[in-house]
Design a protein around this motif. Structure first.
Motif, PDB file in Angstrom:
ATOM      1  N   PRO A  60       4.009  10.321  -4.438  1.00  0.00           N
ATOM      2  CA  PRO A  60       2.559  10.453  -4.221  1.00  0.00           C
ATOM      3  C   PRO A  60       1.772   9.324  -4.882  1.00  0.00           C
ATOM      4  O   PRO A  60       0.754   8.881  -4.348  1.00  0.00           O
ATOM      5  N   ARG A  61       2.264   8.864  -6.027  1.00  0.00           N
ATOM      6  CA  ARG A  61       1.613   7.752  -6.721  1.00  0.00           C
ATOM      7  C   ARG A  61       1.697   6.487  -5.870  1.00  0.00           C
ATOM      8  O   ARG A  61       0.723   5.741  -5.735  1.00  0.00           O
ATOM      9  N   LEU A  62       2.865   6.234  -5.284  1.00  0.00           N
ATOM     10  CA  LEU A  62       3.035   5.076  -4.414  1.00  0.00           C
ATOM     11  C   LEU A  62       2.128   5.186  -3.193  1.00  0.00           C
ATOM     12  O   LEU A  62       1.486   4.204  -2.787  1.00  0.00           O
ATOM     13  N   ALA A  63       2.059   6.367  -2.593  1.00  0.00           N
ATOM     14  CA  ALA A  63       1.200   6.574  -1.415  1.00  0.00           C
ATOM     15  C   ALA A  63      -0.268   6.362  -1.764  1.00  0.00           C
ATOM     16  O   ALA A  63      -1.029   5.778  -0.967  1.00  0.00           O
ATOM     17  N   GLU A  64      -0.679   6.812  -2.938  1.00  0.00           N
ATOM     18  CA  GLU A  64      -2.069   6.645  -3.367  1.00  0.00           C
ATOM     19  C   GLU A  64      -2.419   5.166  -3.538  1.00  0.00           C
ATOM     20  O   GLU A  64      -3.476   4.709  -3.086  1.00  0.00           O
ATOM     21  N   HIS A  65      -1.521   4.416  -4.163  1.00  0.00           N
ATOM     22  CA  HIS A  65      -1.767   2.976  -4.331  1.00  0.00           C
ATOM     23  C   HIS A  65      -1.744   2.260  -2.981  1.00  0.00           C
ATOM     24  O   HIS A  65      -2.517   1.321  -2.758  1.00  0.00           O
ATOM     25  N   ALA A  66      -0.860   2.686  -2.087  1.00  0.00           N
ATOM     26  CA  ALA A  66      -0.788   2.065  -0.763  1.00  0.00           C
ATOM     27  C   ALA A  66      -2.107   2.243  -0.009  1.00  0.00           C
ATOM     28  O   ALA A  66      -2.603   1.308   0.624  1.00  0.00           O
ATOM     29  N   ALA A  67      -2.684   3.444  -0.108  1.00  0.00           N
ATOM     30  CA  ALA A  67      -3.960   3.699   0.559  1.00  0.00           C
ATOM     31  C   ALA A  67      -5.076   2.877  -0.068  1.00  0.00           C
ATOM     32  O   ALA A  67      -5.928   2.320   0.641  1.00  0.00           O
ATOM     33  N   ALA A  68      -5.070   2.765  -1.407  1.00  0.00           N
ATOM     34  CA  ALA A  68      -6.116   2.022  -2.104  1.00  0.00           C
ATOM     35  C   ALA A  68      -6.056   0.535  -1.773  1.00  0.00           C
ATOM     36  O   ALA A  68      -7.085  -0.136  -1.651  1.00  0.00           O
ATOM     37  N   LEU A  69      -4.843   0.001  -1.609  1.00  0.00           N
ATOM     38  CA  LEU A  69      -4.670  -1.421  -1.313  1.00  0.00           C
ATOM     39  C   LEU A  69      -4.672  -1.704   0.190  1.00  0.00           C
ATOM     40  O   LEU A  69      -4.609  -2.862   0.609  1.00  0.00           O
ATOM     41  N   ASN A  70      -4.695  -0.634   1.002  1.00  0.00           N
ATOM     42  CA  ASN A  70      -4.618  -0.769   2.454  1.00  0.00           C
ATOM     43  C   ASN A  70      -3.355  -1.530   2.863  1.00  0.00           C
ATOM     44  O   ASN A  70      -3.378  -2.389   3.738  1.00  0.00           O
ATOM     45  N   LEU A  71      -2.267  -1.180   2.210  1.00  0.00           N
ATOM     46  CA  LEU A  71      -0.960  -1.753   2.511  1.00  0.00           C
ATOM     47  C   LEU A  71      -0.028  -0.600   2.864  1.00  0.00           C
ATOM     48  O   LEU A  71       0.038   0.390   2.130  1.00  0.00           O
ATOM     49  N   HIS A  72       0.687  -0.730   3.963  1.00  0.00           N
ATOM     50  CA  HIS A  72       1.414   0.414   4.488  1.00  0.00           C
ATOM     51  C   HIS A  72       2.887   0.070   4.718  1.00  0.00           C
ATOM     52  O   HIS A  72       3.245  -0.515   5.746  1.00  0.00           O
ATOM     53  N   PRO A  73       3.747   0.426   3.775  1.00  0.00           N
ATOM     54  CA  PRO A  73       5.182   0.170   3.953  1.00  0.00           C
ATOM     55  C   PRO A  73       5.761   1.006   5.080  1.00  0.00           C
ATOM     56  O   PRO A  73       5.212   2.065   5.439  1.00  0.00           O
ATOM     57  N   ALA A  74       6.862   0.539   5.643  1.00  0.00           N
ATOM     58  CA  ALA A  74       7.494   1.256   6.757  1.00  0.00           C
ATOM     59  C   ALA A  74       7.957   2.644   6.341  1.00  0.00           C
ATOM     60  O   ALA A  74       7.977   3.565   7.156  1.00  0.00           O
ATOM     61  N   ALA A  75       8.333   2.796   5.074  1.00  0.00           N
ATOM     62  CA  ALA A  75       8.769   4.092   4.561  1.00  0.00           C
ATOM     63  C   ALA A  75       8.658   4.060   3.047  1.00  0.00           C
ATOM     64  O   ALA A  75       8.524   2.988   2.445  1.00  0.00           O
ATOM     65  N   MET A  76       8.711   5.230   2.428  1.00  0.00           N
ATOM     66  CA  MET A  76       8.679   5.336   0.966  1.00  0.00           C
ATOM     67  C   MET A  76       9.746   6.333   0.549  1.00  0.00           C
ATOM     68  O   MET A  76       9.781   7.459   1.063  1.00  0.00           O
TER      69      MET A  76
END
Length: 230
Positions: A133-149
C-alpha cells in the motif's frame, strides 16, 4: 582489512573488503549477504576498482547470494528481529499462532526450523500490508504506474524495477523504519522514467524524499540484520 563502500544499481549498499596480495587477477569471496572480500593486485587503483565493480554487478550479486546462504543457522532462532524499525523480541509460548505485541512477537513453542517457517510466513503477510500500500500511495503521488507491484525473496537487493514486470520489494523491509521503506519505494518508482543512476535520477529521488542518506545509512548499518531468518 580496508573496507570500501559500494552501491549497487538498485541502491543497495554493500561493503567490499580489500586485500592486495593477488598476482594478476581479482579474486572474489563472499563474506555475508552484504559483504564481499576482493583480493586484487597492488597495481589496481581504487578508481579502476570502482569501474570494475560497476561493470561486474552480475558477478557481485552472484557472490553476495553465496554469502547470504550461510547467514542463518537452521537449528537456532534469534532472540530478536527488526520490525518496522523497532528491535522486537521473539518469545516462545504455548499458543497455536504467531501473535504480534508491542516490541514482542509470540511464537508457538516448536522446533527452531518450524518457528522460522511460521515466522517468515507471518512476516511476509505483514510485509504485504506494510509495503505494497505504501508503494501504491507513492506511485499515485508521483503519477508513476508500474506494470505490477509485488514482494520478492531476493538475497541481494531491496527493490527492483522492470518496465515489463513492474516493481518488487524485498519482504524483509518489513523490518525497516517507515522512512527507509518510503525511500526504497520512491527509489524504485524513479527508475520508471530513469532506468539508471544518473544525476537526473538522484535529483528526482531527492525531490520526493528528504531521507535518502539517512535511509541508506540505516540499511548499511542494519541491512544484514534483516536477514536473521534467512
Amino acid at each position: 582489512m580496508p573496507r570500501l563502500p559500494h552501491t549497487l544499481s538498485d541502491g543497495m549498499e554493500i561493503a567490499v573488503e580489500l586485500k592486495r596480495s593477488a598476482k594478476k587477477n581479482l579474486i572474489l569471496r563472499p563474506v555475508d549477504a552484504q559483504t564481499i572480500a576482493i583480493n586484487l593486485p597492488p597495481f589496481v587503483s581504487e578508481r579502476r576498482l570502482h569501474t570494475w565493480l560497476r561493470g561486474n554487478e552480475t558477478l557481485l550479486r552472484q557472490t553476495l547470494a553465496k554469502g547470504a546462504k550461510t547467514l542463518p543457522a537452521a537449528d537456532s532462532l534469534p532472540d530478536w528481529i527488526w520490525y518496522h524499525g523497532i528491535p522486537t523480541a521473539l518469545t516462545a509460548c504455548e499458543r497455536e499462532t504467531v501473535c504480534l505485541r508491542p516490541s514482542e512477537i509470540l511464537i508457538p513453542d516448536q522446533t527452531a526450523a518450524r518457528q522460522k517457517q511460521r515466522l517468515r510466513r507471518f512476516l511476509n503477510e505483514r510485509a504485504a500490508e506494510y509495503l505494497l500500500p505504501r508503494l501504491a500511495e507513492h506511485a499515485a503521488a508521483l503519477n508513476l504506474h508500474p506494470a505490477a507491484m509485488a514482494l520478492s525473496n531476493a538475497k541481494t537487493f531491496w527493490g527492483v524495477c522492470r518496465s515489463r514486470t513492474g516493481i518488487r520489494l524485498n519482504w524483509r523491509l518489513v523490518g525497516a523504519p517507515e522512512y527507509v521503506a518510503d525511500y526504497v519505494c520512491i527509489h524504485e518508482l524513479c527508475h520508471l522514467p530513469h532506468p539508471n543512476h544518473s544525476p537526473r535520477f538522484w535529483s528526482m529521488v531527492n525531490a520526493h524524499t528528504p531521507h535518502t542518506e539517512a535511509a541508506k545509512s540505516w540499511l548499511k548499518a542494519h541491512g544484514r540484520e534483516l536477514f536473521a531468518l534467512g
